[in-house]
Design a protein around this motif. Structure first.
Motif, mmCIF file in Angstrom:
data_model
loop_
_atom_site.group_PDB
_atom_site.id
_atom_site.type_symbol
_atom_site.label_atom_id
_atom_site.label_comp_id
_atom_site.label_asym_id
_atom_site.label_seq_id
_atom_site.Cartn_x
_atom_site.Cartn_y
_atom_site.Cartn_z
ATOM 1 N N ALA A 41 -4.143 -3.426 -2.672
ATOM 2 C CA ALA A 41 -4.219 -2.196 -1.894
ATOM 3 C C ALA A 41 -3.202 -2.186 -0.769
ATOM 4 O O ALA A 41 -2.657 -1.136 -0.405
ATOM 5 N N PHE A 42 -2.909 -3.369 -0.211
ATOM 6 C CA PHE A 42 -1.956 -3.450 0.897
ATOM 7 C C PHE A 42 -0.544 -3.094 0.442
ATOM 8 O O PHE A 42 0.216 -2.473 1.187
ATOM 9 N N PHE A 43 -0.181 -3.494 -0.785
ATOM 10 C CA PHE A 43 1.164 -3.244 -1.292
ATOM 11 C C PHE A 43 1.210 -2.053 -2.251
ATOM 12 O O PHE A 43 2.178 -1.908 -2.998
ATOM 13 N N SER A 44 0.200 -1.216 -2.217
ATOM 14 C CA SER A 44 0.203 -0.037 -3.078
ATOM 15 C C SER A 44 1.208 0.989 -2.567
ATOM 16 O O SER A 44 1.639 0.960 -1.403
ATOM 17 N N LYS A 45 1.584 1.914 -3.434
ATOM 18 C CA LYS A 45 2.567 2.941 -3.064
ATOM 19 C C LYS A 45 2.039 3.826 -1.933
ATOM 20 O O LYS A 45 2.787 4.193 -1.017
ATOM 21 N N GLU A 46 0.768 4.149 -1.958
ATOM 22 C CA GLU A 46 0.194 4.982 -0.899
ATOM 23 C C GLU A 46 0.252 4.292 0.450
ATOM 24 O O GLU A 46 0.589 4.911 1.467
ATOM 25 N N ALA A 47 -0.070 2.988 0.479
ATOM 26 C CA ALA A 47 -0.033 2.243 1.735
ATOM 27 C C ALA A 47 1.391 2.131 2.266
ATOM 28 O O ALA A 47 1.633 2.263 3.471
ATOM 29 N N ILE A 48 2.349 1.905 1.378
ATOM 30 C CA ILE A 48 3.739 1.788 1.807
ATOM 31 C C ILE A 48 4.260 3.121 2.338
ATOM 32 O O ILE A 48 4.936 3.178 3.373
ATOM 33 N N ASP A 49 3.941 4.230 1.656
ATOM 34 C CA ASP A 49 4.384 5.543 2.117
ATOM 35 C C ASP A 49 3.775 5.890 3.470
ATOM 36 O O ASP A 49 4.452 6.447 4.358
ATOM 37 N N THR A 50 2.503 5.573 3.659
ATOM 38 C CA THR A 50 1.846 5.842 4.944
ATOM 39 C C THR A 50 2.478 5.027 6.064
ATOM 40 O O THR A 50 2.692 5.534 7.176
ATOM 41 N N THR A 51 2.803 3.762 5.773
ATOM 42 C CA THR A 51 3.427 2.903 6.793
ATOM 43 C C THR A 51 4.812 3.424 7.168
ATOM 44 O O THR A 51 5.172 3.464 8.355
ATOM 45 N N ILE A 52 5.597 3.837 6.173
ATOM 46 C CA ILE A 52 6.938 4.358 6.451
ATOM 47 C C ILE A 52 6.859 5.641 7.283
ATOM 48 O O ILE A 52 7.620 5.840 8.249
ATOM 49 N N GLU A 53 5.914 6.504 6.943
ATOM 50 C CA GLU A 53 5.747 7.756 7.702
ATOM 51 C C GLU A 53 5.332 7.471 9.138
ATOM 52 O O GLU A 53 5.789 8.132 10.078
ATOM 53 N N PHE A 54 4.466 6.466 9.316
ATOM 54 C CA PHE A 54 4.039 6.097 10.675
ATOM 55 C C PHE A 54 5.201 5.546 11.489
ATOM 56 O O PHE A 54 5.380 5.891 12.661
ATOM 57 N N LEU A 55 6.031 4.698 10.876
ATOM 58 C CA LEU A 55 7.155 4.100 11.592
ATOM 59 C C LEU A 55 8.222 5.134 11.933
ATOM 60 O O LEU A 55 8.923 5.008 12.945
ATOM 61 N N ARG A 56 8.362 6.156 11.118
ATOM 62 C CA ARG A 56 9.336 7.198 11.413
ATOM 63 C C ARG A 56 8.994 7.934 12.700
ATOM 64 O O ARG A 56 9.871 8.483 13.365
ATOM 65 N N GLY A 57 7.715 7.964 13.046
ATOM 66 C CA GLY A 57 7.313 8.640 14.274
ATOM 67 C C GLY A 57 7.835 7.981 15.532
ATOM 68 O O GLY A 57 7.860 8.611 16.601
ATOM 69 N N PHE A 58 8.267 6.710 15.456
ATOM 70 C CA PHE A 58 8.786 6.010 16.623
ATOM 71 C C PHE A 58 10.258 6.329 16.900
ATOM 72 O O PHE A 58 10.799 5.884 17.915
ATOM 73 N N SER A 59 10.909 7.005 16.001
ATOM 74 C CA SER A 59 12.345 7.265 16.135
ATOM 75 C C SER A 59 12.580 8.729 16.511
ATOM 76 O O SER A 59 11.967 9.646 15.932
#
Length: 265
Positions: A41-59
């Motif tokens: 579940a940690f390396f699933s596509k949904e988890a990765i997409d959510t993490t990338i979207e969250f990190l984009r908010g810092f830029s």
């Protein structure tokens, strides 16, 4: 022909050592079995997409001059908390290590080591949460939390250093009529001081990181700013605070490493 040099036979591993190693391996295996680690579940596509979207908010990070001025003030506050907390811990640790090293009898050694165990067993965050009730919000409680926890750590390390120090120099001075206090100051302490200072600098590095986190419970510094902006979902400002934390830790690590290497040489 020259005689071959025979190497000494390697000592056999004791049964207690084997039992300890087997116990550690079994404990690690039991830890993996008992925990429900959902790696898929940690390396699933949904988890990765959510993490990338969250990190984009810092830029991009917030770079406005008034905000950078607040960052600089909070950085100095965090640095001051760690420095004062480490200094107080070094002073009290040096005082307690004399009793914890057994120089004043077995009873005081056991009592003092028990106190040091309690001080370092309670994390800085817990100390800060307790002290905030008495001292209120701000860096004062964070500084005291760092000092109390680090006193337990340094007191134990200093005591072990004194116990492991070769006694020949001090014993020679005492046999020649020098007072025990003077023999300790002129023989044992100079021999152990480089190692003790290395411990102090290393703990200062750790306290920089801890001071940056203590603000989460309201103890001031960069951590308090980070909690404030994250709670309001102000990701651009939070990114700047995180960058300031990383730069501060890198600068202190480099400075401490250079000082430790110079002293140990």
């Amino acid at each position: 022909m020259s005689d071959q040099i025979s190497l000494p036979v390697a000592p056999r591993m004791r049964t207690s050592t084997k039992a300890l190693l087997i116990g550690i391996v079994l404990l690690v295996i039991a830890s993996f079995v008992s925990l429900s680690l959902k790696w898929q579940a940690f390396f699933s596509k949904e988890a990765i997409d959510t993490t990338i979207e969250f990190l984009r908010g810092f830029s991009p990070p917030e770079m406005a001059t008034p905000f950078l001025a607040r960052i600089a003030e909070a950085t100095l506050e965090t640095l001051a908390m760690s420095a004062i907390g480490t200094l107080l811990a070094a002073l009290f640790g040096m005082l307690l290590c004399l009793f914890a090293s057994g120089r004043f009898g077995l009873a005081l050694r056991l009592i003092t080591r028990g106190i040091l165990n309690v001080l370092r067993s309670i994390p800085e965050l817990v100390w800060a949460a307790i002290l905030l009730i008495a001292a209120g919000l701000g860096p004062f409680a964070g500084t005291l939390a760092l000092a109390i926890h680090t006193t337990g750590v340094l007191g134990r390390l200093f005591a072990d250093t004194l116990e492991n120090c070769p006694p020949h120099s001090e014993d020679t001075l005492r046999l020649n009529g020098v007072r025990p206090s003077a023999a300790f100051l002129y023989a044992t302490l100079p021999h152990c001081s480089p190692q003790m200072m290395s411990y102090v600098l290393y703990r200062w590095e750790n306290n920089i990181r801890a001071a940056a986190i203590l603000g989460v419970v309201g103890a001031g510094g960069l951590g308090q700013m980070l909690k404030y902006h994250l709670s309001l979902f102000q990701m651009h400002q939070a990114a700047t605070v995180i960058i300031a934390m990383l730069l501060l830790v890198c600068v202190v690590d480099a400075t401490s490493f250079a000082l430790r290497r110079k002293m140990t040489r």
